[in-house]
Write an enzyme that holds these catalytic residues in place. Sequence first.
Site, short mmCIF file in Angstrom:
data_model
loop_
_atom_site.label_atom_id
_atom_site.label_comp_id
_atom_site.label_asym_id
_atom_site.label_seq_id
_atom_site.Cartn_x
_atom_site.Cartn_y
_atom_site.Cartn_z
N ASN A 149 6.03 -7.53 0.58
CA ASN A 149 5.07 -8.02 1.85
C ASN A 149 3.99 -8.27 0.77
O ASN A 149 3.92 -9.24 1.45
CB ASN A 149 4.88 -6.40 2.50
CG ASN A 149 4.22 -7.53 3.64
OD1 ASN A 149 4.14 -8.54 3.79
ND2 ASN A 149 4.15 -6.26 4.35
N ASP A 150 3.48 -7.18 0.80
CA ASP A 150 2.14 -8.22 -0.26
C ASP A 150 1.72 -9.47 -0.83
O ASP A 150 0.95 -9.72 -1.58
CB ASP A 150 1.25 -7.03 -0.91
CG ASP A 150 0.90 -5.67 -0.09
OD1 ASP A 150 0.58 -5.98 1.05
OD2 ASP A 150 1.09 -4.79 -0.68
N VAL A 151 3.32 -9.04 -1.90
CA VAL A 151 3.12 -10.65 -3.17
C VAL A 151 3.58 -11.54 -2.49
O VAL A 151 3.19 -12.64 -3.44
CB VAL A 151 4.04 -9.87 -4.16
CG1 VAL A 151 3.55 -8.45 -5.30
CG2 VAL A 151 5.60 -9.88 -3.89
#
Lengths: 103, 458
Positions: free
Chosen positions: B384-386
């Site tokens: 998600n964050d990446v």
Amino acid sequence: MDGIALLTIFVLSIFVGLEVVSKVSTVLHTPLMSGANAIHGIVLLGGIIVTGSAEHPLEITLGVIAILLGSINLVGGFVVTDRMLEMFKPKRPAPTEKAGGSA
Amino acid sequence: MSSSWSQLANLVAAVLFILALKGLSSPKSARNGNLLGAAGALLATVVLFFSGIKLSNLLLIIAAILVGSAIGGISARRVKMTQMPQLVALFNGVGGGAAALISVVEYLEAGAGEPVALAATVFTVVVGSISFSGSIVTFLKLQELMTSRPVIVPAGRFVTILVAAATLVAAVWLVAAPQTWLLVALLVLSLVLGILFVLPVGGADVPIVISLLNAFTGLSVAASGYVLGNVLLIIAGTLVGASGTLLTREMAKAMGRPITATLFGAFNGTTAGGSGTGDPDRPVRSASPNDVAIMLAYAAKVILVPGYGLAVAQAQGTLRELADLLTARGVEVDYAIHPVAGRMPGHMNVLLAEASVPYEQLKEMDEINPEFAMTDVVLVVGANDVVNPAARTDKSAPIYGMPILNVDQAQQVVFLKRSMRPGFAGIENEVLFDPKTTLLFGDAKDSLTKVVAALKAL
């Protein structure tokens, strides 16, 4: 050994430490950190030295705890690093091999 | 350290440690490098027993070594690869604790000694204790025994500064007028400082802090070597301190975060922001495993983006099966590996290697990013964050500045997600709401198995 000699060793070690890891690829950041982590487990020696000359029960107790912690760091560190690096061993694509992933 | 042959053995051990670090910097020599380090440690430990040092309590010493080695060895063997980062953090912490205890015992045995040695003692106690308690907190965060978000203590910055100042005062006072109770106070203050230091660090910054604490432990081991007059401890500790500091900087760079932002960000509230889960009713497009299978099967080029969720679900093998099926249908398949995919730099490479994914298909971020625009379907599994474009656009986001995989440039994006819950950094991902994005909810392994079954049936 006198203070200046120890200081010399300290300063030279800084340069060696910076030099040896100067060209590390991102892929190896975690194993390198883990390997370095294992190396400072050598603090175990310090634990043995102080416990070997301890007489008071408090000193012995603290010394034994230090040895215990130090050997966890040293042995665990090298073993877990080896496990990580085991994955990197060059293996040719083996399509017949059953897919892993089950721990 | 009396006889010259034991000093010679220590020299050999020191050289082995240097070669170990050198070896660990390159993929080909890494495993042997680690073994060299272990050989050096074994040599130094065995030789120490025959070097003529005083060895009272010999049985206790040997028993402690055996028990410690068993605990360390077995937990390192048994740990799941997904949980490996927190185990490294824990090992690092106990090393720091050992260094601090050793200096305390030496102080109790030999008394205060000359000011320089006393300063080294103080340094070991402070830095070793910070590393110990700090590492325990990072362990708890990564093990999800406590929240991985930044924890903001009320008036945290004020309390931290106060404790830091008290630690400094106690340290100086102790060097000026050595008293045992001061040493105990210093120990306690440093432990508290370590906790306060790590609590406000959250999300993707945790690995950087582990690396920094690793360097800390190295330095405290070096200082304990000075206290004991042991050259090998000085060399080994300093090597780790120096290389660890450099490594910390490299890691921070890979994540596009200045170290200062990592460490002090939370105090300024920058990593605390962006916690909003937003409007839970925002429309997203979800699809069935069948739809996803069809999208993938008729694409010309597919990029797989594996994340920590994949590893947690132990779905690496299933993902590889999917990739093999697609390749067999003539689809071009690549894996895009973000530098911090997983929980640490390089963690995902280890996890995929475990599933026998061929090296050549793993593409690093800089290599793969230009290819997204030419890609038909990107399949994001448990990441998600990446892939969150907020890192490029939203200055208030805690991950702002982190280089990301540009999945939003592909024709279509498919997310396999457990829920709409935000990632480790706790921020909303706009790509999820993009009209070209499709979501398939469920456990990563479960979803992948269904997609694989649907593909086979096509």
